[in-house]
Enzyme design. Sequence first.
Site, short mmCIF file in Angstrom:
data_model
loop_
_atom_site.label_atom_id
_atom_site.label_comp_id
_atom_site.label_asym_id
_atom_site.label_seq_id
_atom_site.Cartn_x
_atom_site.Cartn_y
_atom_site.Cartn_z
N ARG A 1 -3.36 27.52 92.47
CA ARG A 1 -2.10 26.82 92.41
C ARG A 1 -1.64 26.77 90.87
O ARG A 1 -0.36 27.14 90.52
CB ARG A 1 -2.20 25.63 93.14
CG ARG A 1 -0.80 24.81 92.93
CD ARG A 1 0.36 25.70 93.24
NE ARG A 1 0.51 26.50 94.55
CZ ARG A 1 1.14 27.53 94.55
NH1 ARG A 1 2.02 28.05 93.53
NH2 ARG A 1 1.21 28.29 95.63
N LYS B 1 16.50 22.67 75.95
CA LYS B 1 16.43 22.16 77.29
C LYS B 1 15.16 22.69 78.11
O LYS B 1 15.41 23.66 78.94
CB LYS B 1 17.75 22.42 78.05
CG LYS B 1 18.95 21.77 77.15
CD LYS B 1 20.19 22.14 77.72
CE LYS B 1 21.54 21.51 77.06
NZ LYS B 1 22.89 21.90 77.75
N LYS C 1 24.72 18.79 64.99
CA LYS C 1 25.56 18.86 66.01
C LYS C 1 26.68 17.84 66.12
O LYS C 1 26.82 17.19 65.11
CB LYS C 1 24.64 18.59 67.08
CG LYS C 1 23.28 19.56 67.49
CD LYS C 1 22.24 19.17 68.25
CE LYS C 1 22.65 19.08 69.55
NZ LYS C 1 22.92 20.38 70.11
N GLU D 1 27.31 23.21 64.63
CA GLU D 1 28.19 23.37 65.79
C GLU D 1 29.71 23.22 65.30
O GLU D 1 29.99 22.21 64.78
CB GLU D 1 27.74 22.36 66.93
CG GLU D 1 26.51 22.47 67.69
CD GLU D 1 26.28 21.75 68.73
OE1 GLU D 1 27.03 20.72 69.18
OE2 GLU D 1 25.22 21.98 69.50
N ASP E 1 30.66 25.95 69.95
CA ASP E 1 30.23 24.99 71.22
C ASP E 1 31.25 24.69 72.02
O ASP E 1 32.42 24.17 71.74
CB ASP E 1 29.67 23.84 70.58
CG ASP E 1 28.93 22.97 71.42
OD1 ASP E 1 28.33 23.34 72.46
OD2 ASP E 1 29.40 21.63 71.48
#
Length: 278
Positions: free
Chosen positions: A89, A122, A154, A183, A204
Amino acid sequence: MLLTELERFVEEDIGYDDVSCNIIPDCRVNAEVIAKEFGIVAGLAEATQIFEYFEVFPATDFQDGDMVKENDIILSLDGGSRSILRAERLALNFLGRMSGIATITREYVERAGGPRIAGTRKTTPGFRKFEKKAIAAGGGDPHRYNLSDAVMIKDNHIAVIGLEKAIIAAKRAASFTQKIEVEVETVDDAVLAAKMGVDIIMFDNMTVKEIQRAVKTLEEKGLRNNITLEASGGISIENVDKYASTTVDVISIGALTHSSNWLDISLRINPDIQEGTL
């Protein structure tokens, strides 16, 4: 992977009282890891390390990034029956997860047909380096692995300090080895960032038309050639070709990791070639 990582994964999966594997005789068997669908394989080194940890001996004709089709034998295995079942597994989880990421990455790369397809941060906590490796196996760019790899300004940084002050502070604090990325959400901010000498501008959540207008403006002002342009946000397999047509250099897509399907892979023990109890 590090031995400490591997043993943490093994501990998580086997636990302290593995009755199911102990009820079978520990005989030597052959087994096969089989692709159940078309895809791009990744995670072979990790799966191999897992099997070898259990003293199972794997062999393969594939390498990460190769295409597999339904019923292809990805790995041939020789070892103890209990060991194969204990490794099964965990090894298949690595192969399925990483191959799924590699497969969707290859789809984006082929659909885009030009700019780099990159990942994002992410990712699954504790599994990032493997997911980034899978993106690379699919022909993509892993992007930065962590916050220290590059300076990225950002929207929330800008909300606190403002774009111009953020760029000045970043250029003062960053090492000469670190690139500075900003961004932007408007053409004016893109022009300002370019004039201030950032290395990368990320458009963005801007539309294709907005990006086209920004690129054209940068070209007209002589600011395009010395800067990397990246598009991110709202990009899917259905519209990635349209974003590629804007002539950006990079398209970053969180879906490569947070929304990819696993490749269907299974393990089959051949009961006809047992060689006696170990």
